[in-house]
Design a protein around this motif. Structure first.
Motif, PDB file in Angstrom:
ATOM      1  N   ARG A  36       1.990 -15.999   5.713  1.00  0.00           N
ATOM      2  CA  ARG A  36       1.374 -15.631   6.430  1.00  0.00           C
ATOM      3  C   ARG A  36       1.540 -13.856   6.126  1.00  0.00           C
ATOM      4  N   THR A  37       3.050 -13.418   5.023  1.00  0.00           N
ATOM      5  CA  THR A  37       2.868 -11.938   4.850  1.00  0.00           C
ATOM      6  C   THR A  37       2.236 -11.313   3.511  1.00  0.00           C
ATOM      7  N   ASP A  38       2.202 -10.046   3.582  1.00  0.00           N
ATOM      8  CA  ASP A  38       1.539  -9.682   2.448  1.00  0.00           C
ATOM      9  C   ASP A  38       2.018  -8.715   2.504  1.00  0.00           C
ATOM     10  N   VAL A  39       3.280  -8.434   0.925  1.00  0.00           N
ATOM     11  CA  VAL A  39       4.700  -7.613   0.103  1.00  0.00           C
ATOM     12  C   VAL A  39       4.097  -6.997  -0.585  1.00  0.00           C
ATOM     13  N   TRP A  40       3.956  -5.498  -0.297  1.00  0.00           N
ATOM     14  CA  TRP A  40       3.482  -4.226  -1.357  1.00  0.00           C
ATOM     15  C   TRP A  40       4.868  -4.214  -1.397  1.00  0.00           C
ATOM     16  N   VAL A  41       5.808  -3.116  -2.122  1.00  0.00           N
ATOM     17  CA  VAL A  41       6.285  -2.693  -3.055  1.00  0.00           C
ATOM     18  C   VAL A  41       5.742  -1.479  -3.571  1.00  0.00           C
ATOM     19  N   CYS A  42       6.450   0.046  -3.879  1.00  0.00           N
ATOM     20  CA  CYS A  42       5.996   1.397  -4.107  1.00  0.00           C
ATOM     21  C   CYS A  42       7.302   1.806  -4.887  1.00  0.00           C
ATOM     22  N   PRO A  43       7.004   1.859  -5.960  1.00  0.00           N
ATOM     23  CA  PRO A  43       8.347   2.476  -6.874  1.00  0.00           C
ATOM     24  C   PRO A  43       8.067   3.903  -7.352  1.00  0.00           C
ATOM     25  N   PRO A  44       8.661   4.092  -7.461  1.00  0.00           N
ATOM     26  CA  PRO A  44       8.395   6.023  -8.126  1.00  0.00           C
ATOM     27  C   PRO A  44       7.667   5.670  -9.086  1.00  0.00           C
ATOM     28  N   MET A  45       6.571   6.782  -9.191  1.00  0.00           N
ATOM     29  CA  MET A  45       5.069   6.407 -10.301  1.00  0.00           C
ATOM     30  C   MET A  45       5.982   6.274 -11.880  1.00  0.00           C
ATOM     31  N   VAL A  46       7.108   6.600 -12.723  1.00  0.00           N
ATOM     32  CA  VAL A  46       7.437   5.998 -13.957  1.00  0.00           C
ATOM     33  C   VAL A  46       8.178   5.413 -13.418  1.00  0.00           C
ATOM     34  N   SER A  47       8.305   4.593 -12.786  1.00  0.00           N
ATOM     35  CA  SER A  47       8.875   3.046 -12.911  1.00  0.00           C
ATOM     36  C   SER A  47       7.218   1.944 -12.015  1.00  0.00           C
ATOM     37  N   LEU A  48       6.587   2.380 -12.336  1.00  0.00           N
ATOM     38  CA  LEU A  48       5.245   1.611 -11.844  1.00  0.00           C
ATOM     39  C   LEU A  48       4.892   0.232 -12.973  1.00  0.00           C
ATOM     40  N   ALA A  49       4.711   0.597 -14.204  1.00  0.00           N
ATOM     41  CA  ALA A  49       4.642   0.168 -14.720  1.00  0.00           C
ATOM     42  C   ALA A  49       5.543  -0.533 -15.535  1.00  0.00           C
ATOM     43  N   ALA A  50       7.264  -0.766 -15.177  1.00  0.00           N
ATOM     44  CA  ALA A  50       7.980  -1.515 -15.455  1.00  0.00           C
ATOM     45  C   ALA A  50       7.946  -2.720 -14.376  1.00  0.00           C
ATOM     46  N   ALA A  51       7.702  -1.787 -12.767  1.00  0.00           N
ATOM     47  CA  ALA A  51       7.421  -2.828 -11.740  1.00  0.00           C
ATOM     48  C   ALA A  51       6.816  -3.799 -11.559  1.00  0.00           C
ATOM     49  N   LEU A  56       3.757  -9.162 -12.413  1.00  0.00           N
ATOM     50  CA  LEU A  56       2.634 -10.103 -12.096  1.00  0.00           C
ATOM     51  C   LEU A  56       2.353 -10.973 -11.625  1.00  0.00           C
ATOM     52  N   SER A  57       3.629 -12.335 -12.369  1.00  0.00           N
ATOM     53  CA  SER A  57       2.693 -13.671 -11.282  1.00  0.00           C
ATOM     54  C   SER A  57       3.367 -13.517 -10.157  1.00  0.00           C
ATOM     55  N   SER A  58       3.339 -12.632  -9.553  1.00  0.00           N
ATOM     56  CA  SER A  58       4.299 -13.116  -7.968  1.00  0.00           C
ATOM     57  C   SER A  58       3.729 -12.461  -6.835  1.00  0.00           C
ATOM     58  N   PRO A  59       2.870 -12.940  -6.541  1.00  0.00           N
ATOM     59  CA  PRO A  59       2.079 -12.437  -5.288  1.00  0.00           C
ATOM     60  C   PRO A  59       2.525 -10.988  -4.807  1.00  0.00           C
ATOM     61  N   VAL A  60       3.657 -10.610  -4.863  1.00  0.00           N
ATOM     62  CA  VAL A  60       3.603  -8.491  -4.424  1.00  0.00           C
ATOM     63  C   VAL A  60       3.018  -8.005  -5.092  1.00  0.00           C
ATOM     64  N   LEU A  61       2.561  -6.792  -4.386  1.00  0.00           N
ATOM     65  CA  LEU A  61       1.026  -6.146  -5.265  1.00  0.00           C
ATOM     66  C   LEU A  61       2.034  -4.730  -4.806  1.00  0.00           C
ATOM     67  N   VAL A  62       2.531  -3.819  -6.025  1.00  0.00           N
ATOM     68  CA  VAL A  62       2.386  -2.776  -6.898  1.00  0.00           C
ATOM     69  C   VAL A  62       1.484  -1.731  -6.250  1.00  0.00           C
ATOM     70  N   GLY A  63       2.176  -0.089  -5.638  1.00  0.00           N
ATOM     71  CA  GLY A  63       1.239   1.298  -5.264  1.00  0.00           C
ATOM     72  C   GLY A  63       2.108   2.116  -5.258  1.00  0.00           C
ATOM     73  N   ALA A  64       1.260   2.909  -5.467  1.00  0.00           N
ATOM     74  CA  ALA A  64       1.879   4.037  -5.193  1.00  0.00           C
ATOM     75  C   ALA A  64       2.263   5.370  -4.249  1.00  0.00           C
ATOM     76  N   GLN A  65       3.291   6.123  -4.615  1.00  0.00           N
ATOM     77  CA  GLN A  65       3.763   6.840  -3.129  1.00  0.00           C
ATOM     78  C   GLN A  65       3.167   8.023  -2.299  1.00  0.00           C
ATOM     79  N   ASN A  66       1.975   8.193  -3.732  1.00  0.00           N
ATOM     80  CA  ASN A  66       1.011   9.626  -3.374  1.00  0.00           C
ATOM     81  C   ASN A  66       0.109   9.306  -4.181  1.00  0.00           C
ATOM     82  N   VAL A  67      -1.260   9.847  -4.679  1.00  0.00           N
ATOM     83  CA  VAL A  67      -1.971  10.078  -4.788  1.00  0.00           C
ATOM     84  C   VAL A  67      -3.138  11.677  -4.966  1.00  0.00           C
ATOM     85  N   HIS A  68      -3.458  12.194  -6.254  1.00  0.00           N
ATOM     86  CA  HIS A  68      -3.400  13.409  -5.438  1.00  0.00           C
ATOM     87  C   HIS A  68      -5.196  13.302  -5.565  1.00  0.00           C
TER      88      HIS A  68
END
Ligand code: PGA
Length: 253
Positions: A36-51, A56-68
């Protein structure tokens, strides 16, 4: 059917690539399915790929802290929405109070960032909130209205479902002070009214943010006006973050 809760972790300028991979791997190992929960995390830009890789195989989505607001060009230090999409990133925050306070972002530039990100197919969590003085002066509604007006001016009904609003009183961020339950309910209701006045044909998703932790979260989430939370400090402490997820999973909407 009731809507899912949304729990978003803002790692801020914490967890570089190696630490992010480690943290995200531990998180992935603890979460197999979410009901019943969507879980999203916002790592620093340089950590986005690693996170992203680690989750990848978890339900957690990864997003950015800002965008131009531009897709490419002479904007040193900024990140295009196209680059985020290249990394399979699906959403970004805009207008976090630390961006507004320390980096001179205005409601207009926040709206521009939001508009381009949406046009490029990202979801956006637009952050708004009043300072302690503004609340004390009774101008909270005015401030929130002013912050949201340029966003609404650029937001079509078609793209409105891709937007989440995070209400974060500036004085509650990272301070251990939480807005009262009555103030959270009233302010979320006010934002809901602003949204409804635009004629969008669905109810908004509105998150509360500001010193959310496992002790105060259940009471906040129980408010019908609250769809979830945007969490800073407690999102990078694995035990606390897992507890917040557990609470969101257990709380009926
Ligand atoms: P906090 O931060 O949970 O540490 O108060 C919230 C945020 O800045 O999004």
């Amino acid at each position: 059917m009731s809507r899912k809760h949304l729990l978003v972790g803002n790692w801020k300028m914490n967890l570089g690539p190696h630490q992010a991979r480690e943290f995200a791997s531990s998180l992935a190992a603890e979460i197999s399915a979410l009901k019943r929960t969507d879980v999203w995390v916002c790592p620093p830009m340089v950590s986005l790929a690693a996170a992203s890789e680690a989750l990848l195989s978890s339900p957690v989505l990864v997003g950015a802290q800002n965008v131009h607001w531009a897709k490419t060009g002479a904007f040193t230090g900024e990140t295009s929405p196209l680059f985020l999409k290249d990394l399979d990133v699906t959403f970004s925050l805009t207008g976090h109070s630390e961006r507004r306070t320390y980096f001179g972002e205005t409601s207009e530039t926040v709206a521009m960032r939001t508009e381009t990100a949406l046009a490029e197919g990202l979801k956006v969590i637009v952050c708004v909130g009043e300072t302690e003085t503004e609340r004390a002066n009774g101008t909270t509604d005015q401030v929130l209205g002013d912050q949201l007006a340029p966003v609404f001016a650029r937001l079509s009904a078609a793209l409105a479902p891709q937007v989440v609003i995070a209400y974060e009183p500036v004085w509650a961020i990272g301070t251990g002070k939480v807005a009262s339950i009555q103030d959270i309910a009233a302010t979320h209701k006010f934002i809901q009214q602003l949204w409804n006045a635009q004629g969008y044909d669905h109810q908004p998703t509105i998150l509360y943010g500001g010193s959310v932790n496992p002790q105060n979260f259940a009471e906040i989430l129980a408010l019908k006006e609250v769809s979830g939370a945007l969490v800073g400090g407690a999102s990078i402490k694995l035990d606390q973050w897992l507890e917040l997820i557990r609470i969101a999973e257990a709380t009926a909407e």
